[in-house]
Write an enzyme that holds these catalytic residues in place. Structure first.
Site, PDB file in Angstrom:
ATOM      1  N   CYS A 269      28.791 -65.228  -1.977  1.00 12.38           N
ATOM      2  CA  CYS A 269      28.666 -63.935  -1.289  1.00 12.38           C
ATOM      3  C   CYS A 269      28.559 -62.733  -2.212  1.00 12.38           C
ATOM      4  O   CYS A 269      27.547 -62.027  -2.184  1.00 12.38           O
ATOM      5  CB  CYS A 269      29.831 -63.766  -0.327  1.00 12.38           C
TER       6      CYS A 269
HETATM    7  C1  UDX Z   1      34.268 -62.954  -0.228  1.00 10.21           C
HETATM    8  C2  UDX Z   1      34.872 -61.849   0.617  1.00 10.21           C
HETATM    9  O1  UDX Z   1      36.228 -61.645   0.209  1.00 10.21           O
HETATM   10  C3  UDX Z   1      34.841 -62.232   2.085  1.00 10.21           C
HETATM   11  O2  UDX Z   1      35.358 -61.174   2.870  1.00 10.21           O
HETATM   12  C4  UDX Z   1      33.394 -62.500   2.472  1.00 10.21           C
HETATM   13  O3  UDX Z   1      33.302 -62.866   3.826  1.00 10.21           O
HETATM   14  C5  UDX Z   1      32.824 -63.599   1.600  1.00 10.21           C
HETATM   15  O4  UDX Z   1      32.922 -63.231   0.214  1.00 10.21           O
HETATM   16  P1  UDX Z   1      34.923 -65.309  -1.189  1.00 10.21           P
HETATM   17  O5  UDX Z   1      33.598 -65.212  -1.872  1.00 10.21           O
HETATM   18  O6  UDX Z   1      35.301 -66.557  -0.471  1.00 10.21           O
HETATM   19  O7  UDX Z   1      35.045 -64.111  -0.073  1.00 10.21           O
HETATM   20  O8  UDX Z   1      36.018 -65.087  -2.304  1.00 10.21           O
HETATM   21  P2  UDX Z   1      37.035 -63.940  -2.729  1.00 10.21           P
HETATM   22  O9  UDX Z   1      38.391 -64.491  -2.597  1.00 10.21           O
HETATM   23  O10 UDX Z   1      36.707 -62.667  -2.065  1.00 10.21           O
HETATM   24  O11 UDX Z   1      36.709 -63.808  -4.296  1.00 10.21           O
HETATM   25  C6  UDX Z   1      35.383 -63.479  -4.644  1.00 10.21           C
HETATM   26  C7  UDX Z   1      35.270 -63.613  -6.161  1.00 10.21           C
HETATM   27  O12 UDX Z   1      35.965 -62.534  -6.801  1.00 10.21           O
HETATM   28  C8  UDX Z   1      35.863 -64.903  -6.732  1.00 10.21           C
HETATM   29  O13 UDX Z   1      35.016 -65.389  -7.759  1.00 10.21           O
HETATM   30  C9  UDX Z   1      37.191 -64.457  -7.317  1.00 10.21           C
HETATM   31  O14 UDX Z   1      37.562 -65.251  -8.436  1.00 10.21           O
HETATM   32  C10 UDX Z   1      36.875 -63.040  -7.771  1.00 10.21           C
HETATM   33  N1  UDX Z   1      38.041 -62.157  -7.787  1.00 10.21           N
HETATM   34  C11 UDX Z   1      38.623 -61.819  -6.612  1.00 10.21           C
HETATM   35  C12 UDX Z   1      38.488 -61.650  -9.007  1.00 10.21           C
HETATM   36  O15 UDX Z   1      37.946 -61.976 -10.059  1.00 10.21           O
HETATM   37  N2  UDX Z   1      39.538 -60.794  -9.006  1.00 10.21           N
HETATM   38  C13 UDX Z   1      40.166 -60.434  -7.850  1.00 10.21           C
HETATM   39  O16 UDX Z   1      41.130 -59.670  -7.914  1.00 10.21           O
HETATM   40  C14 UDX Z   1      39.703 -60.961  -6.610  1.00 10.21           C
END
Ligand code: UDX
Length: 439
Positions: A269
């Site tokens: 996403c």
């Molecule tokens: C995301 C959105 O959060 C969600 O609302 C949408 O519907 C789909 O995309 P997702 O991709 O499942 O969800 O993962 P998420 O937990 O949001 O993390 C996204 C990425 O950011 C991951 O690679 C995670 O490792 C990274 N991340 C997240 C960080 O590096 N630091 C953070 O503090 C949070």
């Protein structure tokens, strides 16, 4: 009045979770997919994807309560549904723009079927689509068989905010439900599905709902790239970026969420959505200046662990252990995983790479085929010259010197800031951490 019947087109992370959760609320749900094996598995209560809790939920709604079924037959979905959700993939094109082919092809096929369907249906776009898509190409495709929006069918846009690994809880306890529609009847039929939800239900236009999704994901991705830039500066200033994240996160206007510094964001996403919004901004002649930066920081961030490693060893011919391969914990999803960039670069530099992930075993063998895949942390660490922590799986948080002693070398790079650095340093290891300046 009988309960609204629900159709879901596409049984991926969004479609299957949403369908199963609607069934759990008591709705009759018919899911459409084009992959026979997926349909077969779902009808046996077996999820074709990894998502916490989905197995139990499917057994309940498919086998026990018989509220959800999957089919290859589009007409069966249409004949047995009043509200039909589109949950199909909208991948990135080469240039970063959104590729709507799958959505438009399906909507056109449905438009054809509507020729011989008289009862009123509401079609709801749940997939992430750029603003203007629902009222534009999707409506046009649905009208391609001669039926008219408003008169013969309704349309709405209801974005999902599901995080992989916690998607079922996210569905059941959302911060808000956003329903974009351009007519009251469609809005009311969709709003009724969420009538038991206590959160705010926001009524807006379809285009605004589409933009809310992109702006939401892009802002969250921006937070991640922002804290990663602060981390990169902190390392040079002898500052612990964890302190900075905590200090700014105490400001309710900022919140402490999505401020975990590390090797950047992956998944199906964030990268796709930021690219698509950036592309759209250029298309609109309102080119973003921020989004290219979010993407550029994120492109470089995984390579920071290589930079930290090269300060201590020559990578060529060394055995490097990658701990974690999935794009984040609690999923087997390897899409845009930082481990892909890291392993490619290590191999390019002549390293022998070994990788372990507790869940993403099969998917990792496909996504990173040129590394050695093993089945435990200790197997990965055994004989390694260095280790890189890539994905912050819970089981890695308790790793200690006894585990790392299996290595030949003494170098540990923590890409997700979860290890007990001091304990390892005290036991003679060289530990480098993103966002931390350790002498
Ligand atoms: C995301 C959105 O959060 C969600 O609302 C949408 O519907 C789909 O995309 P997702 O991709 O499942 O969800 O993962 P998420 O937990 O949001 O993390 C996204 C990425 O950011 C991951 O690679 C995670 O490792 C990274 N991340 C997240 C960080 O590096 N630091 C953070 O503090 C949070």
């Amino acid at each position: 009045m009988s309960k609204t019947r629900i159709g879901v087109i596409g049984t991926g992370y969004v479609g299957l979770v949403s369908g199963a959760c609607f069934a759990d609320l008591g709705y009759q749900v018919t899911c459409l997919d084009i992959v026979p094996e997926k349909v077969e598995k779902i009808n046996k209560g077996i999820p074709p994807i990894f998502e916490n809790g989905l197995g139990e939920l499917l057994l309940d709604v498919v086998l026990d309560r018989k509220l959800l079924k999957a089919t290859l037959n589009r007409r069966e979905v249409l004949d047995n549904s009043d509200v039909i959700f589109f949950a199909l993939a909208t991948p990135s094109g080469e240039d970063g723009s959104i590729n709507l082919d799958i959505m438009v092809n399906e909507a056109t096929a449905i438009g054809e079927e509507l020729r011989t369907i008289d009862d009123y249906k509401v079609f709801v776009v749940k997939s992430t689509v750029v603003p203007g898509t629902t009222s534009g190409v999707i409506t046009k495709a649905l009208e391609s068989g001669g039926k008219k929006l408003g008169k013969d069918f309704g349309i709405a846009m209801n974005p999902e905010f599901l995080m992989e690994g916690v998607a079922i809880d996210n569905f059941a306890n959302p911060d808000r439900v956003v329903i974009g529609s351009n007519d009251d009847r469609s809005y009311e039929m969709v709003e009724e599905l969420y009538s038991t939800f206590t959160c705010e239900k926001m009524k807006t236009s379809t285009s605004a709902a589409e933009m809310i999704k992109y702006a939401s994901n892009s802002f969250l991705a921006l937070k991640v790239s922002f804290i990663n830039e602060i981390a990169n500066m902190s390392e040079k200033l002898g500052i612990d970026v964890g302190d900075v994240a905590r200090g700014i996160g105490l400001d309710v206007r900022i919140s402490d969420k999505f401020l975990r510094a590390g090797i950047g964001f992956g998944g199906s996403c964030f990268p796709k959505d930021v690219k698509a919004l950036n592309y759209l901004s250029q298309d609109l002649n309102a080119a973003s200046k921020i989004l290219p930066g979010v993407l550029e920081v994120n492109k470089q961030q995984p390579l920071r662990v290589i930079e930290l490693l090269e300060k201590h060893i020559e990578i060529k011919d060394k055995r490097i252990a990658l701990l974690g391969l999935a794009f984040k914990p609690e999923t087997d999803d390897m899409r845009e995983a930082p481990s892909i960039i890291i392993s490619d670069k290590l191999i390019e530099k002549g390293a022998n790479v070994v990788g372990y992930d507790p869940i993403a075993k099969e998917s990792a063998k496909i996504a990173v085929p040129d590394i050695k895949h093993v089945n435990s942390v200790d197997e990965a660490l055994k004989g390694a010259d260095a280790a890189i922590l890539v994905t912050e799986w819970k089981e890695f948080r308790k790793l200690n010197a006894d585990n790392f002693r299996l290595m030949n070398g003494k170098i540990v790079i923590d890409g997700r800031r979860i290890l007990n650095w001091q304990e390892l340093i005290d036991k003679g290891f060289t530990v480098k951490v993103i966002g931390q300046s350790i002498p």
